[in-house]
Design an enzyme around this catalytic site. Structure first.
Site, PDB file in Angstrom:
ATOM      1  CG  ASN A 143      -1.398  -3.479   9.313  1.00 44.13           C
ATOM      2  OD1 ASN A 143      -0.449  -3.371   9.661  1.00 44.13           O
ATOM      3  ND2 ASN A 143      -2.271  -2.603   8.812  1.00 44.13           N
ATOM      4  CE1 TYR A 176      -6.377  -8.249   8.748  1.00 39.21           C
ATOM      5  CE2 TYR A 176      -5.221  -6.446   7.851  1.00 39.21           C
ATOM      6  CZ  TYR A 176      -6.187  -7.005   8.536  1.00 39.21           C
ATOM      7  OH  TYR A 176      -7.026  -6.276   9.152  1.00 39.21           O
ATOM      8  CD  GLN A 229      -3.749  -2.751   1.546  1.00 36.10           C
ATOM      9  OE1 GLN A 229      -4.816  -2.893   2.196  1.00 36.10           O
ATOM     10  NE2 GLN A 229      -2.506  -2.195   2.324  1.00 36.10           N
ATOM     11  N   PRO A 237      -4.117   2.850   2.862  1.00 39.12           N
ATOM     12  CG  PRO A 237      -3.167   0.890   2.855  1.00 39.12           C
ATOM     13  CD  PRO A 237      -2.974   2.438   2.857  1.00 39.12           C
ATOM     14  CG  MET A 238      -7.533   4.253   6.009  1.00 39.15           C
ATOM     15  SD  MET A 238      -7.868   6.063   6.516  1.00 39.15           S
ATOM     16  CE  MET A 238      -8.238   6.742   4.835  1.00 39.15           C
ATOM     17  CB  THR A 239     -11.259  -1.715   6.232  1.00 37.13           C
ATOM     18  OG1 THR A 239      -9.904  -2.728   5.782  1.00 37.13           O
ATOM     19  CG2 THR A 239     -12.403  -2.392   6.280  1.00 37.13           C
ATOM     20  NE  ARG A 269       0.327  -0.167   5.824  1.00 38.22           N
ATOM     21  CZ  ARG A 269      -0.755   0.263   6.301  1.00 38.22           C
ATOM     22  NH1 ARG A 269      -1.805  -0.181   5.910  1.00 38.22           N
ATOM     23  NH2 ARG A 269      -0.816   1.356   7.249  1.00 38.22           N
ATOM     24  N   GLY A 291      -3.565   8.200   7.068  1.00 37.15           N
ATOM     25  CA  GLY A 291      -4.795   7.454   7.070  1.00 37.15           C
ATOM     26  C   GLY A 291      -5.871   8.010   7.882  1.00 37.15           C
TER      27      GLY A 291
END
Length: 370
Positions: free
Chosen positions: A181, A183, A103, A27-29, A230, A323
């Site tokens: 990460n 959050y 995600q 997953p990548m923003t 994750r 990623g």
């Protein structure tokens, strides 16, 4: 396909989901949902479909509610309009023979009042992470968040449940809970960001409680075999997180307890920074946690083709999530198969709107023609 490489061997997840390889897209923003509804659009369909040869695509983090957002132009999964947008993405990926999980994301205190009509972001405790939030007006310093009430915690659990239901309606093969990460859920886990004195704070069991309540809620709207999650156990000094002596024991508790479920997978990250001089943190996450987890384990962060094959061959992981390599190499699997040169990404376009640096990276055969 050359299946002699460990990365290129097929793998079957829980509930019989058959994946063609172990090269997963992490997953990548990418900040491309630049529309009033924060819904995925045709550009997202093309982006993910280009990468459908991945064993499993895990989408960018998608907020489970309006309160969950903390970055500009990130897609959500809480409205009907967003669900319709994601349907286009899943159709495009499935048409190419791929598989895709979404995600589910709540950033917690890594946000700013600008996203919430002036209200404070929510967090386990009123502790400023002293990070920067990427707002519509640029980067701003984070603020001291609002400590969540029990009612707000229960509502957040329902938001994850609703997002899971929406994900199934949108056609996803499953979901990944973003509990990593720095959050929201990660903020609950760590004693340095969670100083609550109720049933969601204090002991390791209490600090992990919200995660298992979310899993149990999601099980009401989807098979648990479609749920992944994750974790980033040794995160320290970034995303506002500060580890302590209880950090690794907390994640050991979580990982062991996950064995009570028949989940799709557990997604772990190797340390983002050098923690070798910190005695209470773990430098080799896959090797440390592999003996503790009985299910499918995928590892991420800093892997190339050689290291990816090695970690699987040595039995420390079942798959590797890539990623940055997937940003500039939509056909990463094919490049690994042919041991081809990898394209370098344009970092200036990681988070900018539009096609540039998003869907314009050529595949290998296109490079040869060009």
């Amino acid at each position: 396909m050359n299946t002699e490489q460990a990365l290129l061997k097929p793998i079957t997840l829980a509930a019989g989901l058959e994946l063609k390889n172990r090269v997963w897209m992490a997953p990548m923003t990418r900040s491309r949902a630049d529309n009033p509804s924060n819904k995925p659009s045709e550009i997202h369909e093309k982006y993910y479909a280009q990468r459908a040869s991945s064993g499993l695509i895990i989408t960018e983090g998608s907020q489970v509610s309006k309160q969950a957002v903390g970055y500009i132009n990130t897609p959500g999964i809480f409205s009907d309009v967003q669900v319709e947008g994601w349907k286009g993405v899943t159709r495009a990926v499935h048409k190419k023979g791929g598989h895709i999980f979404i995600q589910l994301w709540h950033v917690g205190r890594i946000s700013h009042p600008d996203f919430h009509n002036g209200d404070l972001p929510l967090a386990p405790s009123a502790i400023n992470p002293h990070e920067k939030s990427f707002t519509p007006e640029g980067f701003k310093e984070t603020v001291t968040p609002k400590e969540m009430s029990r009612a707000e915690i229960k509502q957040t659990i329902q938001d994850f449940k609703n997002a899971g239901k929406n994900a199934m309606e949108a056609g996803f093969d499953g979901i990944e809970i973003h509990s990593s990460n720095g959050y929201l859920l990660h903020q609950f886990f760590n004693a340095t960001s969670n100083t609550r004195r109720d049933e969601y704070g204090g002991s390791i069991e209490n600090r992990a409680k919200i995660l298992f309540e979310i899993i149990d809620a999601l099980k009401e709207v989807m098979p648990e075999q479609k749920i992944g999650l994750r974790l980033n156990p040794s995160l320290n000094g970034v995303f506002g997180m500060e580890a302590d002596e209880e950090t690794i024991p907390t994640f050991e508790y979580i990982v062991k307890k996950l064995n009570d479920y028949d989940l799709a997978y557990l997604h772990l990250s190797e340390p983002f920074t050098d923690v070798s001089e910190i005695p209470y943190l773990v430098s080799h996450i896959a090797k440390h946690f592999r003996p503790l987890y009985k299910g499918t384990l995928v590892i991420n962060a800093g892997f190339d083709q050689e290291k990816g094959n090695k970690v699987i061959e040595e039995g420390d992981a079942d798959a590797v999530a890539y990623g940055t390599l997937y940003i500039s190499n939509p056909d990463l699997v094919e490049r690994f198969e042919q041991h081809a040169e990898l394209a370098s990404p344009d970092k200036d376009t990681f988070y900018t709107p539009g096609k540039k640096g998003y869907i314009d990276y050529p595949k290998l055969e296109e490079e040869k023609v060009g």
